[in-house]
Motif scaffolding. Structure first.
Motif, short mmCIF file in Angstrom:
data_model
loop_
_atom_site.label_atom_id
_atom_site.label_comp_id
_atom_site.label_asym_id
_atom_site.label_seq_id
_atom_site.Cartn_x
_atom_site.Cartn_y
_atom_site.Cartn_z
N MET A 329 0.82 -1.16 -0.01
CA MET A 329 -0.02 0.11 0.20
C MET A 329 0.63 1.34 -0.03
O MET A 329 0.35 2.46 -0.56
N ASN A 330 2.06 1.29 0.81
CA ASN A 330 2.82 2.39 0.65
C ASN A 330 3.56 2.65 -0.58
O ASN A 330 3.70 3.72 -1.15
N ASP A 331 3.86 1.59 -1.43
CA ASP A 331 4.40 1.67 -2.64
C ASP A 331 3.51 2.26 -3.64
O ASP A 331 3.81 3.05 -4.67
N LEU A 332 2.30 2.14 -3.46
CA LEU A 332 1.13 2.30 -4.30
C LEU A 332 0.53 3.78 -3.83
O LEU A 332 -0.39 4.30 -4.77
N GLY A 333 0.93 4.28 -2.78
CA GLY A 333 0.37 5.52 -2.53
C GLY A 333 -1.11 5.46 -1.57
O GLY A 333 -1.69 6.47 -1.56
N ILE A 334 -1.33 4.21 -1.16
CA ILE A 334 -2.70 3.85 -0.53
C ILE A 334 -2.54 4.48 0.93
O ILE A 334 -1.52 3.93 1.69
N THR A 335 -3.36 5.47 1.47
CA THR A 335 -3.20 5.98 2.62
C THR A 335 -4.29 5.77 3.59
O THR A 335 -4.19 5.81 4.98
N ASP A 336 -5.51 5.10 3.33
CA ASP A 336 -6.66 5.04 4.10
C ASP A 336 -7.11 3.55 4.33
O ASP A 336 -6.91 2.60 3.33
N CYS A 337 -7.54 3.35 5.46
CA CYS A 337 -8.13 2.04 5.64
C CYS A 337 -9.49 1.79 5.40
O CYS A 337 -10.12 0.85 5.11
N ASN A 338 -10.37 3.00 5.13
CA ASN A 338 -11.73 2.95 5.02
C ASN A 338 -12.14 4.16 4.33
O ASN A 338 -12.35 5.26 5.09
N THR A 339 -12.55 4.23 2.97
CA THR A 339 -12.80 5.38 2.20
C THR A 339 -14.17 5.39 1.56
O THR A 339 -14.56 4.25 1.05
N ILE A 340 -15.23 5.99 1.54
CA ILE A 340 -16.34 6.27 1.08
C ILE A 340 -16.33 7.26 0.02
O ILE A 340 -16.11 8.48 0.07
N ILE A 341 -16.66 6.70 -1.16
CA ILE A 341 -16.61 7.71 -2.36
C ILE A 341 -18.11 7.73 -2.92
O ILE A 341 -18.70 6.58 -3.28
N LYS A 415 -11.69 2.34 -11.44
CA LYS A 415 -11.44 3.22 -12.15
C LYS A 415 -11.70 4.82 -11.18
O LYS A 415 -11.19 5.71 -10.94
N LEU A 416 -13.13 4.50 -10.71
CA LEU A 416 -13.58 5.87 -9.85
C LEU A 416 -12.67 6.00 -8.51
O LEU A 416 -12.27 7.07 -8.17
N TYR A 417 -12.42 4.81 -8.05
CA TYR A 417 -11.36 4.79 -6.78
C TYR A 417 -9.97 5.65 -7.23
O TYR A 417 -9.40 6.43 -6.68
N GLU A 418 -9.24 5.12 -8.38
CA GLU A 418 -8.05 5.59 -8.97
C GLU A 418 -8.29 7.33 -9.28
O GLU A 418 -7.41 7.89 -8.65
N ASP A 419 -9.33 7.53 -9.84
CA ASP A 419 -9.47 8.99 -10.09
C ASP A 419 -9.94 9.73 -8.77
O ASP A 419 -9.27 10.93 -8.86
N SER A 420 -10.57 9.30 -7.93
CA SER A 420 -11.07 10.02 -6.76
C SER A 420 -9.82 10.09 -5.65
O SER A 420 -9.52 11.39 -5.07
N GLY A 422 -6.48 9.52 -6.61
CA GLY A 422 -5.07 9.68 -7.10
C GLY A 422 -4.10 8.79 -6.90
O GLY A 422 -2.98 8.90 -6.81
N VAL A 423 -4.73 7.31 -6.86
CA VAL A 423 -3.83 6.27 -6.98
C VAL A 423 -3.96 5.42 -8.01
O VAL A 423 -4.96 5.71 -8.80
N LYS A 424 -2.84 4.77 -8.73
CA LYS A 424 -3.20 3.86 -9.75
C LYS A 424 -2.72 2.27 -9.35
O LYS A 424 -1.87 2.03 -8.55
N ILE A 425 -3.76 1.52 -9.36
CA ILE A 425 -3.51 0.10 -8.82
C ILE A 425 -3.61 -0.89 -10.03
O ILE A 425 -3.49 -1.85 -10.12
N SER A 426 -4.48 -0.41 -11.23
CA SER A 426 -4.87 -1.44 -12.31
C SER A 426 -3.78 -2.42 -12.67
O SER A 426 -3.90 -3.39 -12.92
N GLU A 427 -2.41 -1.60 -12.87
CA GLU A 427 -1.51 -2.56 -13.37
C GLU A 427 -0.98 -3.60 -12.52
O GLU A 427 0.07 -4.22 -12.91
N ASN A 428 -1.05 -3.38 -11.28
CA ASN A 428 -0.90 -4.21 -9.93
C ASN A 428 -1.71 -5.14 -9.52
O ASN A 428 -1.52 -5.75 -8.36
N ILE A 429 -2.82 -5.39 -10.37
CA ILE A 429 -3.72 -6.28 -9.88
C ILE A 429 -3.31 -7.86 -10.14
O ILE A 429 -3.05 -8.19 -11.35
N GLU A 430 -3.13 -8.54 -9.06
CA GLU A 430 -2.67 -10.04 -9.22
C GLU A 430 -3.75 -10.92 -9.13
O GLU A 430 -3.87 -11.73 -9.83
#
Length: 517
Positions: A329-341, A415-420, A422-430
């Motif tokens: 999560m640190n490498d990807l810039g994820i900072t929150d445990c519980n986000t409502i969008i 994509k909604l999460y990424e845009d809201s 400001g993180v990118k995770i799509s290329e790292n989905i295993e």
């Protein structure tokens, strides 16, 4: 084999009911059609990741003995310390748009004083009104506790005393969230932040009972949110262990086909394999709608029970996306445990957007690693995306298009999460797993994949069900617990419902033993 109580369904409500009954010396048989206990309180693995199926945070629990509804129940059973708990570092982050189109991005802490202080930074001059809000919350909690504990007859005299001792609880009980927010003069922007928690109930704030809302807010902010280190299945397995260690039984892979009635009284069950088990007291951890239509003969369902279930509407349907990431999560810039969008801070507008698959742009995102750093292998992370649908829209999808629609839905929410954020995770989905309302319907046996029980609003909620003395006693010997019960949906509610339904059943048994009709 003789049993005092049969529990149908090993969800957390059913397991809690069985555990409490066992604690009180009763011999209980729990029947579960799946091969694992817990219902939605479970986990599953994909590749090297173990995903939590449903629980993002449990309220009503605290790290202090005897404090919080769930903690009190677990303390009574002696299992609190048998579960390893992790506390959420923050309450929630909300990202949405206000009515004037401005972006709202606020992260709120636990603890009432800290919560109010943080809100003041986002919304200056909100402190006084929020202090009033939490004062009302405290009175409401005390009033509900008094109401639940009373053995007095609820009449006009009782109501007058309740008003005298718990005035603001009684005064706010008939009103919606937005009506009370307005009466307390809470600033608009603070209302918009607070309103984001409507998704815990699945009912917009123009209809959601204030009492229902404030109990959730108070329990969550006051005591904090917790998750078991080993997923919610740890709760289920601990309860199951208590039940079996103390002389009761759990039969997995045992589906109840029919509830037996004689002379309008429950007398036992018939399993799908034809086995008959006799018992005069049954607790069903399922929806009354399902029980009345699938597990009982029409002639065995009282008219009052049919009317009651027919007048209700189903709550929100659930969908989830489980993502295993090959970076931390640190490498990807994820900072929150519980986000409502959400797209709109207006809960009524957002509720309408969630009626259809194409317009639903809401998600609640949980990063388990932010709560428990050991939740996944080193250098990886787990995200769970949950959304709700306020109509049965997935039923309209052609079967041949189902998997395509699932994939498109997941891509759009991610994509909604990424845009809201400001993180990118799509290329790292295993690993990626998608559960639609149809998935939940199949596994949980709930109508339309409903995960929030019957819809709770100002006309049908926990308080109104309790005040009308609804105890599911329309069907003698049969009571209901879990998400479709009096307490409504949610892990906290399911556990409390199991405890309360158990004690109502124990009271039935006591009356029966005394020969009281």
């Amino acid at each position: 084999m003789d049993f005092d109580i049969i529990v149908i369904g090993a969800g957390l409500g059913g397991l809690t009911a069985a555990a409490c009954a066992t604690k009180n010396g009763k011999k209980v048989l729990v029947l579960e059609r799946n091969l694992t206990p817990g219902g939605s309180a479970t986990s599953f693995t994909r590749g090297r990741f173990e995903f939590e199926a449903s629980l993002h945070s449990l309220c009503g629990y605290s790290n202090t003995q005897g404090v919080g509804d769930v903690r009190i129940i677990f303390d009574e059973l002696g299992i609190s310390n048998k579960i390893e708990w992790c506390k959420l570092p923050t309450a929630f982050r909300v990202i949405t748009k206000s009515k004037n189109g401005e972006k709202i991005d606020a992260t709120l802490p636990f603890g009432i004083e800290n919560f109010i202080k943080a809100m003041e930074e986002y919304v200056p001059e909100s402190t006084a009104s929020l202090e009033k809000l939490f004062d009302v919350a405290e009175v409401t909690v005390d009033g509900i506790n008094h109401l639940c504990a009373t053995e007095e007859k609820i009449n006009m005299s009782f109501a007058k005393n309740l008003l005298k001792e718990y005035g603001n609880f009684v005064r706010t009980a008939p009103y919606t969230v937005n009506e009370v927010f307005s009466a307390l003069n809470i600033p608009q922007r603070a209302r918009e932040i607070l309103s984001s928690l409507w998704i815990f109930h699945g009912v917009d704030c123009d209809r959601l009972s204030f009492t229902e809302y404030i109990l959730t807010l108070y329990n969550y902010i006051q005591f904090g949110g917790y998750v078991p280190k080993n997923r919610s299945s740890e709760i289920a397995l601990t309860l199951a262990g208590f039940i079996e260690d103390n002389g009761s039984q759990i039969w997995l892979g045992s589906e109840v086909a029919r509830i037996i009635f004689e002379n309008n009284e429950a007398k036992g069950v018939i399993l799908s394999n034809g086995e008959k088990i006799l018992c005069n007291h049954i607790i069903a951890n399922c929806s009354p709608t399902f029980a009345y239509s699938k597990m009982m003969k029409a002639t065995d369902v009282p008219v009052t029970a049919t009317k009651r279930s027919n007048m209700r509407t189903f709550g929100a349907r659930g969908a989830a996306i489980y993502v295993g990431l090959n970076r931390s999560m640190n490498d990807l810039g994820i900072t929150d445990c519980n986000t409502i969008i959400t797209e709109s801070a207006d809960s009524s507008v957002q509720y309408d957007l969630m009626r259809t698959l194409s317009s639903n742009n809401m998600c609640r995102v949980s990063c388990l690693n932010a709560i428990n750093p050991e939740a996944s292998p080193k250098g990886t992370a787990i995200l769970t995306f949950t959304t709700l649908f306020t109509e049965n829209c997935w039923a309209n999808i052609d079967p041949e298009n189902y998997f395509e629609e699932k994939d498109a839905f997941a891509k759009r929410i991610i994509k909604l999460y990424e845009d809201s954020c400001g993180v990118k995770i799509s290329e790292n989905i295993e690993e990626l797993e998608i559960a639609t309302p149809l998935t939940f319907a199949r596994y949980l046996n709930t109508p339309q994949g409903v995960i929030y029980g019957y819809s709770t609003d100002t006309t049908d909620n926990m308080l109104s069900r309790f005040m009308t003395e609804e105890s599911d006693s329309d069907t003698k010997g049969l009571r209901f617990c879990g998400g479709f019960g009096t307490q409504g949906a949610g892990v906290h509610s399911a556990i409390a419902s199991g405890r309360n339904t158990c004690y109502a059943t124990l009271y039935d048994i006591e009356k029966e033993d005394k020969g009281v009709k």
